[in-house]
Design a protein around this motif. Structure first.
Motif, PDB file in Angstrom:
ATOM      1  N   VAL A   8       9.247  49.300  35.898  1.00  0.00           N
ATOM      2  CA  VAL A   8       9.976  50.348  35.511  1.00  0.00           C
ATOM      3  C   VAL A   8       8.858  51.462  35.286  1.00  0.00           C
ATOM      4  O   VAL A   8       8.842  52.478  35.459  1.00  0.00           O
ATOM      5  N   ARG A   9       7.773  50.923  34.672  1.00  0.00           N
ATOM      6  CA  ARG A   9       6.417  52.046  34.253  1.00  0.00           C
ATOM      7  C   ARG A   9       5.846  52.455  35.647  1.00  0.00           C
ATOM      8  O   ARG A   9       5.375  53.357  35.410  1.00  0.00           O
ATOM      9  N   LEU A  10       5.774  51.493  36.320  1.00  0.00           N
ATOM     10  CA  LEU A  10       5.052  51.933  37.774  1.00  0.00           C
ATOM     11  C   LEU A  10       6.192  52.904  38.500  1.00  0.00           C
ATOM     12  O   LEU A  10       5.452  53.861  39.090  1.00  0.00           O
ATOM     13  N   LEU A  11       7.465  52.702  38.348  1.00  0.00           N
ATOM     14  CA  LEU A  11       8.159  53.957  39.084  1.00  0.00           C
ATOM     15  C   LEU A  11       8.013  54.961  38.358  1.00  0.00           C
ATOM     16  O   LEU A  11       8.057  56.117  38.917  1.00  0.00           O
ATOM     17  N   SER A  29       6.093  48.490  26.977  1.00  0.00           N
ATOM     18  CA  SER A  29       5.971  49.792  27.390  1.00  0.00           C
ATOM     19  C   SER A  29       5.078  50.758  26.486  1.00  0.00           C
ATOM     20  O   SER A  29       4.448  51.710  27.051  1.00  0.00           O
ATOM     21  N   THR A  30       5.085  50.670  25.101  1.00  0.00           N
ATOM     22  CA  THR A  30       4.244  51.263  24.253  1.00  0.00           C
ATOM     23  C   THR A  30       2.653  50.824  24.652  1.00  0.00           C
ATOM     24  O   THR A  30       2.078  51.996  24.627  1.00  0.00           O
ATOM     25  N   THR A  31       2.505  49.976  24.875  1.00  0.00           N
ATOM     26  CA  THR A  31       0.975  49.270  25.203  1.00  0.00           C
ATOM     27  C   THR A  31       0.533  49.887  26.494  1.00  0.00           C
ATOM     28  O   THR A  31      -0.450  50.581  26.712  1.00  0.00           O
ATOM     29  N   TRP A  32       1.565  49.987  27.567  1.00  0.00           N
ATOM     30  CA  TRP A  32       1.422  50.634  28.998  1.00  0.00           C
ATOM     31  C   TRP A  32       0.952  52.324  28.660  1.00  0.00           C
ATOM     32  O   TRP A  32       0.206  52.939  29.118  1.00  0.00           O
ATOM     33  N   SER A  33       1.798  52.721  27.731  1.00  0.00           N
ATOM     34  CA  SER A  33       1.703  54.492  27.556  1.00  0.00           C
ATOM     35  C   SER A  33       0.398  54.557  26.792  1.00  0.00           C
ATOM     36  O   SER A  33      -0.274  55.652  27.184  1.00  0.00           O
ATOM     37  N   VAL A  34      -0.016  53.851  25.915  1.00  0.00           N
ATOM     38  CA  VAL A  34      -1.383  54.190  25.398  1.00  0.00           C
ATOM     39  C   VAL A  34      -2.415  54.038  26.117  1.00  0.00           C
ATOM     40  O   VAL A  34      -3.543  54.918  26.430  1.00  0.00           O
ATOM     41  N   VAL A  35      -2.635  52.840  26.870  1.00  0.00           N
ATOM     42  CA  VAL A  35      -3.464  52.729  28.006  1.00  0.00           C
ATOM     43  C   VAL A  35      -3.553  53.659  29.334  1.00  0.00           C
ATOM     44  O   VAL A  35      -4.573  54.064  29.639  1.00  0.00           O
TER      45      VAL A  35
END
Length: 239
Positions: free
Chosen positions: A35-38, A226-232
């Motif tokens: 989802v985050r990649l999309l 998702s939160t970890t992905w957002s911060v990175v």
């Protein structure tokens, strides 16, 4: 819901050789990453928009000096400036809004006893000793914080706290480097409520701790990933 449940089951089957009994949890993490990649192109666009809005701050300061005694005219001038520069004030909201349906799908999927008229088999999956359909309160009632399920949540809370602390320092650094120019009037005051919102923003990631505590573990995994992905992503895109 049935289609989504089948997707999670198929992903879990593919990951079974690597993750064993925790394959469904790994499938949720993988699903979140997909989802985050999309959404990533929108995140990149939001980062460009943020940088463009930051570049407009000197021009907004000039408009404030020019129209400071007429708040309505100032507001129109600021909006016209954004339109002229093709900068949307709301662009940064889109990546987060588009993830809401995926979160609620997982929430409902792991909160329902039946899917498509059949027993929800996904509720039998676990992350180590913690059932994916249960909440933190269930882990506490089933053996306490030091039980197998309780320790899973302790690990998640530690991870979220670490990510939130990093996000806090990142937000403070970004806000210090890109201060918002007041645009509410000639006295140099910010718009009503803006100061409070600005102060609260660095702490927003800590609210993830509350979310992890009250939703089913499957939805909590989505939020944590998702939160970890957002911060990175923010650390990379806004550097």
């Amino acid at each position: 819901m049935s289609v989504f449940a089948n997707l999670v089951e198929h992903l879990a089957d593919l990951l079974q050789p690597l993750f064993g009994a925790s394959a469904a949890a790994a499938a949720i993490v993988l699903f979140t990453a997909l989802v985050r990649l999309l959404v990533h192109p929108l995140s990149r666009a939001a980062a460009r928009g943020q940088k463009a809005r930051t570049a407009l701050q000197p021009k907004i300061a000039e408009l404030r000096k020019k129209h400071g005694k007429d708040p309505e005219k100032l507001q129109r001038a600021v909006l016209d400036l954004h339109a002229e520069e093709k900068v949307s004030p709301l662009a940064g909201c889109l990546p987060g809004l588009l993830q809401v349906p995926a979160f609620f799908l997982l929430y409902h999927l792991f909160s329902s006893d039946t899917i498509g008229g059949r027993a929800n088999e996904l509720l039998g999956h676990e992350l180590f000793a913690a059932p994916l359909g249960e909440r933190w309160i269930d882990a506490l009632g089933g053996g306490g914080a030091l039980s197998g399920a309780g320790l899973v949540y302790v690990g998640l809370f530690v991870l979220v706290a670490g990510v939130a602390a990093f996000s806090y320092h990142l937000s403070k650094r970004m806000m210090a480097a890109n201060p918002v120019v007041p645009a509410g009037g000639g006295d140099g005051q910010q718009l009503p409520g803006l100061a409070a919102v600005t102060k609260a923003m660095p702490f927003m990631s800590f609210f993830t701790l509350v979310t992890v505590a009250v939703v089913p573990l499957a939805a909590a995994l989505y939020v944590v990933t998702s939160t970890t992905w957002s911060v990175v992503e923010r650390a990379v895109l806004y550097r």
